[in-house]
Design an enzyme around this catalytic site. Structure first.
Site, PDB file in Angstrom:
ATOM      1  N   HIS A   6      -4.326   1.012  11.800  1.00 36.75           N
ATOM      2  CA  HIS A   6      -4.137  -0.231  12.543  1.00 36.75           C
ATOM      3  C   HIS A   6      -5.515  -0.836  12.831  1.00 36.75           C
ATOM      4  O   HIS A   6      -6.363  -0.171  13.432  1.00 36.75           O
ATOM      5  CB  HIS A   6      -3.411   0.057  13.862  1.00 36.75           C
ATOM      6  CG  HIS A   6      -2.910  -1.172  14.572  1.00 36.75           C
ATOM      7  ND1 HIS A   6      -3.584  -2.368  14.600  1.00 36.75           N
ATOM      8  CD2 HIS A   6      -1.782  -1.383  15.300  1.00 36.75           C
ATOM      9  CE1 HIS A   6      -2.910  -3.249  15.299  1.00 36.75           C
ATOM     10  NE2 HIS A   6      -1.805  -2.682  15.732  1.00 36.75           N
ATOM     11  N   ASN A  21     -10.200  -3.041   2.029  1.00 34.06           N
ATOM     12  CA  ASN A  21      -9.861  -3.027   0.609  1.00 34.06           C
ATOM     13  C   ASN A  21     -11.113  -2.775  -0.216  1.00 34.06           C
ATOM     14  O   ASN A  21     -12.226  -2.752   0.308  1.00 34.06           O
ATOM     15  CB  ASN A  21      -9.245  -4.371   0.191  1.00 34.06           C
ATOM     16  CG  ASN A  21      -7.846  -4.586   0.740  1.00 34.06           C
ATOM     17  OD1 ASN A  21      -7.093  -3.640   0.941  1.00 34.06           O
ATOM     18  ND2 ASN A  21      -7.496  -5.831   0.993  1.00 34.06           N
ATOM     19  N   HIS A  49       0.828  -1.221   0.000  1.00 36.56           N
ATOM     20  CA  HIS A  49       0.000   0.000   0.000  1.00 36.56           C
ATOM     21  C   HIS A  49       0.860   1.268   0.000  1.00 36.56           C
ATOM     22  O   HIS A  49       0.500   2.284   0.585  1.00 36.56           O
ATOM     23  CB  HIS A  49      -0.964   0.011   1.189  1.00 36.56           C
ATOM     24  CG  HIS A  49      -1.932  -1.117   1.186  1.00 36.56           C
ATOM     25  ND1 HIS A  49      -3.135  -1.070   0.504  1.00 36.56           N
ATOM     26  CD2 HIS A  49      -1.882  -2.342   1.773  1.00 36.56           C
ATOM     27  CE1 HIS A  49      -3.787  -2.220   0.676  1.00 36.56           C
ATOM     28  NE2 HIS A  49      -3.041  -3.005   1.424  1.00 36.56           N
TER      29      HIS A  49
END
Length: 713
Positions: free
Chosen positions: A343, A152, A79
């Site tokens: 996170h 995603n 990413h």
């Protein structure tokens, strides 16, 4: 006695003359840890039971992921290529029935968000239009602390267990001996891994579909991927899957178009997002949830903890509970987009984890990655990462510490600071983990419910329109056509037969290979050294639905032209009336218009004020626009009909199935192109109204044109 080589791996053609110190040839060796300990099971993390939580004592997993997390500095290992924007989220109605999360309670409250989109495989300098998964990460700055939904644009993933994540990423990254290819999965190591990992096949269907080449970041879905938990104030838990539904619909580009955009404007998605926000066309998504009662955990033919599976929307509908709007671009790319740290373990009360073994590994990996990439345990003090909720704890010091803590107590419990800061009771918003009973043996293993690798891949393929199926076939032919080793291509065709035999046959035809009568399943490569081979064989399970219309982009929203880019081809002598009328109607509908001319500067108009060209044909390209309009004007048409760049612009737009409108003498330009027609075809509008053109643009593409592949563009 020489060891027998594994026929799947093949024989090395290299003659080893000598090995210098610290050189590894990688032939006929046992797999070991970095301490030389031979590994019996490199497929599964250590868990409390086959469906239980991963255990902190798994030193093999920690060593493997720690090494992986620290392989690159300072750019993200995955990413790396990203863009982001600020905005807000607002819930439609209180979700207190399911969760006590504060930001999901008050419909009048707007929660600030920062959203980062990204490709997975490429470096920071790679193209936006690579065939790839897109990251869709949302940081909610809630009053209870930051909550990160790190997902995603596809609802499943390639692997089931975090133990395999470094292997997967190493396989898809540029090959280590020559650092090629960049931001592409079309190479040997990726497909070698995939052909040996049948659990990846559902994700492969998504990745080979048009979902992997979105028209815009504003026109793609987002997913939390994993199954999470909602917990209400009474302590009752529910399973939940998270969705982001774009209000502009889900749209893609053609593969040929994606490759050309990469050359014309590698920043296409980044520029599109920035310009849309700057122009006031704010991107919007509705936040959706699929909620499953705990009593229904095992009612599905798949395991809710398996990250390679979806819950079909026809089985559990998506409840749309709020809306997210992105309305402000970052002030500084590095300070915000590059330094933002997400996170999945950044939670708020009312949301918790499940024992999904991929999610469990991510909970360790993300903190470790931020420590390496940002260089300090104080990365939460970087402005873009700071919560709006107050932070009080006894953590001190460390590299780049910004908070100046007063007082003597840097520990708890204490009396010198009157016990402050205090532990928070649940009624005061104190976070407590969900109480889940665990009664299992400590084991490296995988639940039998994780071994249906093909049923949902088949469901996805069967749910696509015929055009989308053809695009998947062409994508597989392209990707596997780049693979140099015949044994890998043959093995992949065998695996594809388990998804759909017609799919496998069409791919095989394009590769000039036969469909194997008996597919090869390399089970030895996906099982622990001493495991029963039968346990690791894929097992087909009947699904609750055979097709899911929600999985096809053909069924998406097609009722808006908001922020669509329309090119007007003009030259001296263009009809000012045609330009003014069409532009006014398009802009009123929310589209954006650019005048494209043979040169920059002033364009003389027949019957009106002169115009200024926005771009020249030397710079502009049809692949950067959603539709094309050729207005009338005899002199303008005569110039454009003799301009190869203008004719190519129209031919290419037609090839990529876009809406094209022509008025008056503009038909003469059309006659000079490959089309040479005055007849109305799908998406080709001759002397039609602006309303007809707007409706055609809203359809996005007229894919039936792809049956004609002889267009010179």
């Amino acid at each position: 006695m020489a060891k027998k080589r594994n026929p799947i791996i093949g024989k090395s053609n290299k003659k080893v003359e000598s090995l210098t110190p610290h050189t590894e040839e990688g032939v006929d060796q046992f797999l070991t840890t970095n301490q030389g300990l031979r590994i019996n099971d490199n497929q599964n993390s250590l868990k409390a039971g086959e469906r239980g939580a991963s255990l902190l004592e798994d030193f093999i997993l920690r060593e493997k992921i720690t090494h992986f997390d620290h392989e690159r500095i300072p750019e993200r290992i995955v990413h790396a290529r990203g863009e982001a924007a600020h905005g807000y989220f607002q819930v439609y109605e209180s979700m207190a029935k399911y969760t006590k999360a504060g930001f999901l309670q008050d419909p009048s409250k707007q929660t600030p968000v920062f959203v980062r989109f990204s490709t997975v495989a490429g470096s920071r300098g790679s193209t936006d239009l690579a065939r790839d998964v897109r990251g869709f990460a949302v940081k909610f700055y809630t009053d209870e602390g930051n909550y990160d939904l790190v997902g995603n644009n596809m609802p499943v993933f390639f692997i089931q267990d975090a133990m395999k994540f470094p292997d997967f990423v190493h396989a898809v990254k540029p090959e280590p001996h020559n650092e090629m290819p960049q931001a592409a999965s079309a190479h040997d190591t990726f497909w070698d891994f995939i052909s040996l990992a049948p659990e990846s096949m559902h994700m492969i269907m998504w990745a080979m579909s048009d979902r992997a080449i979105p028209r815009s970041l504003r026109m793609m879905e987002g997913f939390g991927v994993h199954t999470f938990r909602f917990i209400n104030a009474a302590g009752k838990g529910s399973f939940v899957k998270f969705h982001w539904k774009p209000l502009l619909g889900v749209h893609s580009v053609a593969w040929d178009e994606a490759q050309k955009i990469s050359g014309k404007d590698a920043d296409f998605h980044r520029r599109d997002l920035w310009n849309a926000i700057e122009s006031g066309a704010f991107p919007e998504w509705e936040f959706g949830v699929q909620i499953v009662a705990e009593k229904d955990e095992h009612k599905f033919p798949f395991d809710l903890l398996d990250p390679t599976k979806i819950i079909p929307e026809e089985v559990v509908p998506v409840m749309r509970i709020g809306k997210m709007v992105l309305n402000r671009n970052p002030d500084n790319f590095f300070a915000e987009t590059e330094q933002v740290a997400f996170h999945p373990g950044h939670l708020v009360p009312g949301i918790d984890f499940t024992n999904d073994p991929l999610l469990q590994g991510r909970l360790f990996s993300y903190t470790d990655t931020q420590l390496s990439r940002l260089g300090s345990p104080n990365f939460h003090e970087i402005p873009i990462n700071r919560p709006v909720a107050p932070v009080h704890n006894n953590q001190r010091d460390g590299h780049m510490r910004q908070t100046i803590n007063r007082g003597e107590a840097a520990y708890e419990p204490n009396t010198v600071s009157n016990g402050c800061p205090f532990q928070a009771k649940m009624k005061d918003g104190g976070f407590t983990s969900y109480e889940e009973r665990i009664d299992a043996k400590k084991i490296r293993g995988r639940s039998a419910s994780f071994f249906d690798h093909f049923s949902q891949a088949t469901l996805f393929y069967n749910s696509q329109s015929e055009v989308e199926k053809t695009h998947i076939v062409k994508a597989l032919r392209f990707e596997l056509g780049k693979v140099t080793r015949t044994d890998i291509r043959e093995r992949m065709i065998g695996v594809l037969t388990q998804v759909d035999k017609t799919l496998a046959a069409r791919v095989a035809e394009g590769l000039g290979l036969p469909v194997p009568a008996k597919p090869e399943f390399p089970i030895n490569h996906i099982r622990p050294a001493d495991a029963d081979i039968k346990k690791y064989e894929p097992k087909a399970v009947k699904q609750q639905v055979t097709t899911s219309p929600a999985l096809s982009m053909a069924n998406t929203v097609k009722n808006t032209v908001k922020s669509r880019q329309v090119a007007f081809l003009v030259a001296d002598g263009v009809s000012g009336t045609d330009v003014a009328k069409m532009k006014a109607d398009l802009v009123a509908a929310g589209a954006q218009v650019q005048l494209i001319a043979p040169r920059l500067g002033t364009i003389k108009v027949a019957g009106g004020a002169d115009l200024q060209a926005d771009q020249s044909l030397l710079i502009a390209a049809s692949v950067l626009f959603d539709a094309v309009y050729v207005p009338g004007g005899k002199a303008s048409a005569a110039v454009l009909a003799k301009d190869p760049a203008a004719l190519h612009f129209i031919n290419e737009a037609y090839k990529h199935c876009k809406a094209i409108a022509v008025n008056g003498e503009g038909v003469e330009v059309l006659k000079a192109t490959y089309l040479q027609t005055e007849s109305n075809e799908p998406g080709l509008l001759l002397n039609k109204s602006s309303k007809d053109f707007i409706n055609a643009i809203a359809q996005h593409r007229f894919w039936e044109r792809e049956a004609n592949d002889n267009i010179p563009a």
